[in-house]
Design a protein around this motif. Structure first.
Motif, PDB file in Angstrom:
ATOM      1  N   VAL A 125       0.826  -1.207   0.000  1.00 18.63           N
ATOM      2  CA  VAL A 125       0.000   0.000   0.000  1.00 18.63           C
ATOM      3  C   VAL A 125       0.860   1.257   0.000  1.00 18.63           C
ATOM      4  N   LYS A 126       0.266   2.337  -0.519  1.00 24.95           N
ATOM      5  CA  LYS A 126       0.845   3.680  -0.412  1.00 24.95           C
ATOM      6  C   LYS A 126      -0.224   4.584   0.164  1.00 24.95           C
ATOM      7  N   GLY A 127       0.025   5.128   1.354  1.00 23.57           N
ATOM      8  CA  GLY A 127      -1.012   5.877   2.040  1.00 23.57           C
ATOM      9  C   GLY A 127      -0.678   7.327   2.271  1.00 23.57           C
ATOM     10  N   ASP A 128      -1.357   7.882   3.263  1.00 26.39           N
ATOM     11  CA  ASP A 128      -1.255   9.310   3.575  1.00 26.39           C
ATOM     12  C   ASP A 128      -0.802   9.562   5.009  1.00 26.39           C
ATOM     13  N   GLY A 129      -0.221   8.550   5.644  1.00 25.08           N
ATOM     14  CA  GLY A 129       0.252   8.705   7.021  1.00 25.08           C
ATOM     15  C   GLY A 129      -0.772   8.353   8.078  1.00 25.08           C
ATOM     16  N   GLN A 130      -1.986   7.988   7.677  1.00 28.59           N
ATOM     17  CA  GLN A 130      -3.014   7.635   8.655  1.00 28.59           C
ATOM     18  C   GLN A 130      -2.971   6.136   8.962  1.00 28.59           C
ATOM     19  N   ARG A 131      -3.695   5.760  10.011  1.00 24.31           N
ATOM     20  CA  ARG A 131      -3.797   4.357  10.405  1.00 24.31           C
ATOM     21  C   ARG A 131      -5.110   3.787   9.884  1.00 24.31           C
ATOM     22  N   TYR A 132      -5.012   2.698   9.163  1.00 23.71           N
ATOM     23  CA  TYR A 132      -6.163   2.032   8.567  1.00 23.71           C
ATOM     24  C   TYR A 132      -6.384   0.681   9.240  1.00 23.71           C
ATOM     25  N   LYS A 133      -7.497   0.046   8.888  1.00 19.59           N
ATOM     26  CA  LYS A 133      -7.791  -1.304   9.376  1.00 19.59           C
ATOM     27  C   LYS A 133      -8.076  -2.223   8.190  1.00 19.59           C
ATOM     28  N   PHE A 134      -7.691  -3.475   8.365  1.00 16.87           N
ATOM     29  CA  PHE A 134      -8.014  -4.521   7.397  1.00 16.87           C
ATOM     30  C   PHE A 134      -8.872  -5.554   8.105  1.00 16.87           C
ATOM     31  N   PHE A 135      -9.942  -6.023   7.437  1.00 15.88           N
ATOM     32  CA  PHE A 135     -10.875  -6.975   8.032  1.00 15.88           C
ATOM     33  C   PHE A 135     -11.037  -8.212   7.148  1.00 15.88           C
ATOM     34  N   THR A 144     -21.861  -9.707  10.615  1.00 20.00           N
ATOM     35  CA  THR A 144     -21.256 -10.725  11.464  1.00 20.00           C
ATOM     36  C   THR A 144     -19.972 -10.197  12.096  1.00 20.00           C
ATOM     37  N   VAL A 145     -19.456 -10.948  13.054  1.00 22.57           N
ATOM     38  CA  VAL A 145     -18.174 -10.614  13.668  1.00 22.57           C
ATOM     39  C   VAL A 145     -17.099 -10.596  12.593  1.00 22.57           C
ATOM     40  N   ALA A 146     -16.229  -9.592  12.664  1.00 25.07           N
ATOM     41  CA  ALA A 146     -15.107  -9.478  11.733  1.00 25.07           C
ATOM     42  C   ALA A 146     -13.808  -9.635  12.502  1.00 25.07           C
ATOM     43  N   TYR A 147     -12.754  -9.934  11.786  1.00 22.80           N
ATOM     44  CA  TYR A 147     -11.423 -10.053  12.380  1.00 22.80           C
ATOM     45  C   TYR A 147     -10.567  -8.936  11.811  1.00 22.80           C
ATOM     46  N   GLY A 156       2.797   9.085   1.413  1.00 24.24           N
ATOM     47  CA  GLY A 156       3.332   9.113   0.063  1.00 24.24           C
ATOM     48  C   GLY A 156       4.330   8.026  -0.255  1.00 24.24           C
ATOM     49  N   GLY A 157       4.570   7.102   0.672  1.00 23.83           N
ATOM     50  CA  GLY A 157       5.547   6.042   0.434  1.00 23.83           C
ATOM     51  C   GLY A 157       4.905   4.669   0.456  1.00 23.83           C
ATOM     52  N   TRP A 158       5.495   3.752  -0.306  1.00 20.41           N
ATOM     53  CA  TRP A 158       4.998   2.379  -0.347  1.00 20.41           C
ATOM     54  C   TRP A 158       5.479   1.605   0.870  1.00 20.41           C
ATOM     55  N   VAL A 159       4.592   0.807   1.451  1.00 16.46           N
ATOM     56  CA  VAL A 159       4.962  -0.085   2.551  1.00 16.46           C
ATOM     57  C   VAL A 159       4.321  -1.446   2.305  1.00 16.46           C
ATOM     58  N   THR A 160       4.964  -2.486   2.813  1.00 15.23           N
ATOM     59  CA  THR A 160       4.411  -3.840   2.792  1.00 15.23           C
ATOM     60  C   THR A 160       3.916  -4.168   4.190  1.00 15.23           C
ATOM     61  N   VAL A 161       2.659  -4.528   4.302  1.00 14.71           N
ATOM     62  CA  VAL A 161       2.032  -4.813   5.595  1.00 14.71           C
ATOM     63  C   VAL A 161       1.756  -6.307   5.675  1.00 14.71           C
ATOM     64  N   ARG A 162       2.349  -6.968   6.650  1.00 13.90           N
ATOM     65  CA  ARG A 162       2.085  -8.397   6.874  1.00 13.90           C
ATOM     66  C   ARG A 162       1.128  -8.533   8.054  1.00 13.90           C
ATOM     67  N   ILE A 163       0.065  -9.274   7.839  1.00 15.09           N
ATOM     68  CA  ILE A 163      -1.010  -9.409   8.819  1.00 15.09           C
ATOM     69  C   ILE A 163      -1.148 -10.880   9.182  1.00 15.09           C
ATOM     70  N   PRO A 164      -0.544 -11.324  10.286  1.00 18.48           N
ATOM     71  CA  PRO A 164      -0.716 -12.730  10.690  1.00 18.48           C
ATOM     72  C   PRO A 164      -2.162 -12.994  11.093  1.00 18.48           C
ATOM     73  N   PHE A 165      -2.732 -14.083  10.611  1.00 17.84           N
ATOM     74  CA  PHE A 165      -4.097 -14.427  11.017  1.00 17.84           C
ATOM     75  C   PHE A 165      -4.202 -14.512  12.537  1.00 17.84           C
ATOM     76  N   ALA A 166      -3.163 -15.003  13.191  1.00 21.15           N
ATOM     77  CA  ALA A 166      -3.191 -15.201  14.637  1.00 21.15           C
ATOM     78  C   ALA A 166      -3.267 -13.886  15.406  1.00 21.15           C
ATOM     79  N   ASP A 167      -2.904 -12.774  14.766  1.00 23.43           N
ATOM     80  CA  ASP A 167      -2.901 -11.480  15.456  1.00 23.43           C
ATOM     81  C   ASP A 167      -4.155 -10.661  15.188  1.00 23.43           C
ATOM     82  N   MET A 168      -5.100 -11.188  14.421  1.00 21.83           N
ATOM     83  CA  MET A 168      -6.306 -10.431  14.117  1.00 21.83           C
ATOM     84  C   MET A 168      -7.292 -10.512  15.281  1.00 21.83           C
ATOM     85  N   LYS A 169      -7.914  -9.356  15.602  1.00 23.94           N
ATOM     86  CA  LYS A 169      -8.839  -9.254  16.725  1.00 23.94           C
ATOM     87  C   LYS A 169     -10.273  -9.487  16.244  1.00 23.94           C
TER      88      LYS A 169
END
Length: 222
Positions: A125-135, A144-147, A156-169
């Motif tokens: 992703v390339k964002g705007d400095g804000q914090r987003y959520k992935f579900f 229904t309940v989401a994780y 303005g910069g590209w980042v790679t975000v790794r989301i372990p299933f085990a860490d999803m709330k």
């Protein structure tokens, strides 16, 4: 200048949103019966890629749609547009009418995705400095309940975000709930959100009301 606490609510957009995501069962059934309009097929994993938005397809356009706080009386508004660099999730998020979130979500996959052979999701992703959520959702119901998993972006910069299933709330409307770990063998939908809330009514520390932009190059598994 402080944002107004009450603004005019758009019932038409509220209805269109619920209709798009098949949240009004009787209307969805009638459309399928008379117009033959079942949801598009789910994506097919290729080389661990769920979506590569740099290679747009009609299926992608039919799967992803805006889901904003209009469903709760708010006035935030967003959209998703396929561009050469990826999926542009853009719009304006407002805290008026006790709102404060904008999101894009897939329609339910049928059949659901089986991601049980993997450890998590990887976003580019390339964002705007804000914090987003992935579900992710492992149930087919509308509310229904989401994780969830929160991630920060570089302005303005590209980042790679790794989301372990085990860490999803496990959450329901930003409230953490007690549930079993996500069933990765039946994933019905994906969603990306900008919200003023983190979890359990705590505020998102990197949230700013107003225009926003998040460019998503790809969604993969690892």
């Amino acid at each position: 200048m402080p944002e107004q606490t009450r603004q005019s609510w758009d019932f038409g957009r509220f209805f269109d949103t619920l209709n798009y995501f098949d949240a009004i069962p009787i209307i969805s059934s009638l459309q399928t019966m008379f117009f033959g309009s079942p949801p598009p097929p789910p994506p097919q994993l290729q080389a661990n890629i769920i979506f590569d938005f740099r290679q747009p397809t009609e299926q992608m356009r039919e799967l992803w749609g805006a889901l904003d706080d209009v469903v709760m009386g708010g006035v935030s508004q967003s959209g998703a547009q396929l561009q050469s660099e990826g999926l542009a999730f853009t719009g304006y998020v407002s805290t008026a009418n006790s709102g404060g979130f904008a999101s894009v979500r897939t329609r339910n996959f049928e059949p659901p995705l089986d991601l049980s052979a993997y450890s998590g999701i990887e976003l580019r992703v390339k964002g705007d400095g804000q914090r987003y959520k992935f579900f992710l959702r492992d149930g087919a119901g509308w509310d229904t309940v989401a994780y969830a998993y929160s991630f920060d972006t570089a302005n303005g910069g590209w980042v790679t975000v790794r989301i372990p299933f085990a860490d999803m709330k496990a959450v329901q409307r930003a409230r953490v709930v007690q549930r079993s770990p996500i069933n990765t063998g039946r994933i019905y939908s994906l969603q990306i959100m900008l919200s003023k809330f983190e979890y359990d009514r705590q505020l998102n520390p990197h949230f700013q009301a107003g225009p926003f932009q998040l460019l998503v190059e790809s969604v993969k598994v690892y």
